[in-house]
Design a protein around this motif. Structure first.
Motif, PDB file in Angstrom:
ATOM      1  N   ASN A  28    -103.798-114.011  49.375  1.00 12.67           N
ATOM      2  CA  ASN A  28    -104.171-115.382  49.084  1.00 12.67           C
ATOM      3  C   ASN A  28    -103.852-116.298  50.257  1.00 12.67           C
ATOM      4  O   ASN A  28    -103.162-115.910  51.194  1.00 12.67           O
ATOM      5  CB  ASN A  28    -103.433-115.845  47.822  1.00 12.67           C
ATOM      6  CG  ASN A  28    -103.796-114.988  46.640  1.00 12.67           C
ATOM      7  OD1 ASN A  28    -104.925-115.019  46.186  1.00 12.67           O
ATOM      8  ND2 ASN A  28    -102.868-114.193  46.151  1.00 12.67           N
ATOM      9  N   LYS A  29    -104.354-117.535  50.189  1.00  9.38           N
ATOM     10  CA  LYS A  29    -104.083-118.548  51.206  1.00  9.38           C
ATOM     11  C   LYS A  29    -103.488-119.774  50.535  1.00  9.38           C
ATOM     12  O   LYS A  29    -103.915-120.163  49.453  1.00  9.38           O
ATOM     13  CB  LYS A  29    -105.361-118.963  51.927  1.00  9.38           C
ATOM     14  CG  LYS A  29    -105.939-117.912  52.849  1.00  9.38           C
ATOM     15  CD  LYS A  29    -107.151-118.458  53.569  1.00  9.38           C
ATOM     16  CE  LYS A  29    -107.764-117.391  54.451  1.00  9.38           C
ATOM     17  NZ  LYS A  29    -108.948-117.900  55.146  1.00  9.38           N
ATOM     18  N   ASP A  30    -102.516-120.388  51.199  1.00  9.14           N
ATOM     19  CA  ASP A  30    -101.949-121.629  50.674  1.00  9.14           C
ATOM     20  C   ASP A  30    -102.819-122.805  51.105  1.00  9.14           C
ATOM     21  O   ASP A  30    -103.860-122.627  51.750  1.00  9.14           O
ATOM     22  CB  ASP A  30    -100.480-121.801  51.082  1.00  9.14           C
ATOM     23  CG  ASP A  30    -100.279-121.978  52.573  1.00  9.14           C
ATOM     24  OD1 ASP A  30    -101.264-122.233  53.314  1.00  9.14           O
ATOM     25  OD2 ASP A  30     -99.124-121.885  53.025  1.00  9.14           O
ATOM     26  N   TYR A  31    -102.406-124.011  50.743  1.00  6.43           N
ATOM     27  CA  TYR A  31    -103.211-125.203  51.032  1.00  6.43           C
ATOM     28  C   TYR A  31    -103.381-125.454  52.525  1.00  6.43           C
ATOM     29  O   TYR A  31    -104.290-126.168  52.940  1.00  6.43           O
ATOM     30  CB  TYR A  31    -102.601-126.432  50.343  1.00  6.43           C
ATOM     31  CG  TYR A  31    -101.275-126.868  50.912  1.00  6.43           C
ATOM     32  CD1 TYR A  31    -101.215-127.852  51.881  1.00  6.43           C
ATOM     33  CD2 TYR A  31    -100.089-126.283  50.487  1.00  6.43           C
ATOM     34  CE1 TYR A  31     -99.998-128.251  52.416  1.00  6.43           C
ATOM     35  CE2 TYR A  31     -98.873-126.676  51.013  1.00  6.43           C
ATOM     36  CZ  TYR A  31     -98.839-127.657  51.974  1.00  6.43           C
ATOM     37  OH  TYR A  31     -97.636-128.037  52.503  1.00  6.43           O
ATOM     38  N   GLN A  37     -98.769-113.137  50.132  1.00  4.28           N
ATOM     39  CA  GLN A  37     -99.011-112.078  49.168  1.00  4.28           C
ATOM     40  C   GLN A  37     -98.540-112.498  47.785  1.00  4.28           C
ATOM     41  O   GLN A  37     -97.430-113.010  47.614  1.00  4.28           O
ATOM     42  CB  GLN A  37     -98.252-110.825  49.594  1.00  4.28           C
ATOM     43  CG  GLN A  37     -99.002-109.575  49.340  1.00  4.28           C
ATOM     44  CD  GLN A  37     -98.267-108.376  49.908  1.00  4.28           C
ATOM     45  OE1 GLN A  37     -97.062-108.386  50.067  1.00  4.28           O
ATOM     46  NE2 GLN A  37     -99.016-107.343  50.208  1.00  4.28           N
ATOM     47  N   SER A  38     -99.405-112.311  46.813  1.00  7.92           N
ATOM     48  CA  SER A  38     -99.090-112.536  45.410  1.00  7.92           C
ATOM     49  C   SER A  38    -100.164-111.832  44.598  1.00  7.92           C
ATOM     50  O   SER A  38    -101.111-111.289  45.153  1.00  7.92           O
ATOM     51  CB  SER A  38     -99.085-114.038  45.085  1.00  7.92           C
ATOM     52  OG  SER A  38    -100.393-114.564  45.114  1.00  7.92           O
ATOM     53  N   ASP A  39     -99.990-111.835  43.296  1.00  7.50           N
ATOM     54  CA  ASP A  39    -101.041-111.375  42.390  1.00  7.50           C
ATOM     55  C   ASP A  39    -101.560-112.610  41.674  1.00  7.50           C
ATOM     56  O   ASP A  39    -100.849-113.203  40.861  1.00  7.50           O
ATOM     57  CB  ASP A  39    -100.495-110.367  41.368  1.00  7.50           C
ATOM     58  CG  ASP A  39    -100.141-109.033  41.993  1.00  7.50           C
ATOM     59  OD1 ASP A  39    -100.671-108.713  43.067  1.00  7.50           O
ATOM     60  OD2 ASP A  39     -99.314-108.313  41.391  1.00  7.50           O
ATOM     61  N   PHE A  40    -102.782-113.000  41.987  1.00  9.32           N
ATOM     62  CA  PHE A  40    -103.405-114.169  41.375  1.00  9.32           C
ATOM     63  C   PHE A  40    -104.416-113.647  40.361  1.00  9.32           C
ATOM     64  O   PHE A  40    -105.444-113.080  40.730  1.00  9.32           O
ATOM     65  CB  PHE A  40    -104.088-115.034  42.438  1.00  9.32           C
ATOM     66  CG  PHE A  40    -104.582-116.344  41.919  1.00  9.32           C
ATOM     67  CD1 PHE A  40    -103.779-117.475  41.985  1.00  9.32           C
ATOM     68  CD2 PHE A  40    -105.851-116.459  41.364  1.00  9.32           C
ATOM     69  CE1 PHE A  40    -104.231-118.694  41.511  1.00  9.32           C
ATOM     70  CE2 PHE A  40    -106.310-117.673  40.879  1.00  9.32           C
ATOM     71  CZ  PHE A  40    -105.498-118.790  40.955  1.00  9.32           C
ATOM     72  N   VAL A  41    -104.118-113.819  39.073  1.00 12.44           N
ATOM     73  CA  VAL A  41    -104.922-113.246  37.989  1.00 12.44           C
ATOM     74  C   VAL A  41    -105.676-114.359  37.275  1.00 12.44           C
ATOM     75  O   VAL A  41    -105.071-115.232  36.666  1.00 12.44           O
ATOM     76  CB  VAL A  41    -104.035-112.475  36.990  1.00 12.44           C
ATOM     77  CG1 VAL A  41    -104.886-111.880  35.865  1.00 12.44           C
ATOM     78  CG2 VAL A  41    -103.245-111.389  37.700  1.00 12.44           C
ATOM     79  N   THR A  42    -107.000-114.328  37.364  1.00 12.37           N
ATOM     80  CA  THR A  42    -107.842-115.317  36.693  1.00 12.37           C
ATOM     81  C   THR A  42    -108.221-114.788  35.314  1.00 12.37           C
ATOM     82  O   THR A  42    -108.760-113.691  35.189  1.00 12.37           O
ATOM     83  CB  THR A  42    -109.104-115.616  37.518  1.00 12.37           C
ATOM     84  OG1 THR A  42    -108.706-116.077  38.808  1.00 12.37           O
ATOM     85  CG2 THR A  42    -109.971-116.659  36.839  1.00 12.37           C
ATOM     86  N   LEU A  43    -107.944-115.593  34.282  1.00 10.93           N
ATOM     87  CA  LEU A  43    -108.234-115.206  32.903  1.00 10.93           C
ATOM     88  C   LEU A  43    -109.423-115.975  32.333  1.00 10.93           C
ATOM     89  O   LEU A  43    -110.265-115.407  31.666  1.00 10.93           O
ATOM     90  CB  LEU A  43    -107.000-115.438  32.030  1.00 10.93           C
ATOM     91  CG  LEU A  43    -105.751-114.665  32.464  1.00 10.93           C
ATOM     92  CD1 LEU A  43    -104.523-115.167  31.731  1.00 10.93           C
ATOM     93  CD2 LEU A  43    -105.948-113.176  32.250  1.00 10.93           C
TER      94      LEU A  43
END
Length: 164
Positions: A28-31, A37-43
């Motif tokens: 991922n990218k910050d602002y 690195q993270s797990d970004f989970v879209t629900l």
């Protein structure tokens, strides 16, 4: 996935959510555009419902609010569950019970909003701080105040949160 915690969160909501519909980003990218690195989970993309897992924090976003679960800013009290258990409890509640969104407007301007979990027995639990949208200067002080209530509930068949 980068973190085992992500699997625990997904396992917890699997009775309420069709996991084949998720989207997981691990880079991922910050602002500022910096990679992390993270797990970004879209629900539920349309209603901004997602969670992001880091090694020591979980952030759950819902509608226009979000909630942080971590343990590095305060000591846990005796018998208090760890941040993962608290995040799981919150996420499961998000899918199982009604969510009341209360918007307070002055004239046609949204001033602030709050979110509540409303349990089947009628008990309420405020799950957000006050989300302020506008500073009070520039408002017509004589404009009429109104309160709008939206009830959100997860619809398993449509795999999204719907208004009631």
């Amino acid at each position: 996935m980068n973190y085992e915690t992500t699997k625990h969160l997904l396992d917890a909501i699997s009775p309420y959510y069709d996991l084949t519909k998720i989207s997981v980003l691990t880079e991922n990218k910050d602002y500022r555009g910096h990679h992390y690195q993270s797990d970004f989970v879209t629900l539920d993309k349309n209603n901004n419902v997602h969670f992001e897992v880091f090694d020591n924090e979980i952030i759950i976003s819902y509608f226009t609010d979000h909630k942080h679960f971590e343990e590095y800013t305060f000591e846990l009290e005796e018998k208090e569950p760890n941040f993962v258990a608290r995040a799981i409890d919150f996420l499961v509640s998000l899918f199982k019970i009604s969510i009341y969104q209360i918007e307070v407007c002055k004239g046609n301007k949204l001033v602030y909003e709050k979110y509540y979990f409303v349990y089947p027995n009628g008990d309420e639990d405020c799950v957000s701080g006050i989300i302020r949208h506008k500073l009070l200067f520039g408002f017509n002080l004589f404009a009429q105040k109104s309160i709008n209530v939206t009830i959100w509930k997860y619809n398993f068949k449509e795999n999204c949160f719907t208004k009631y």
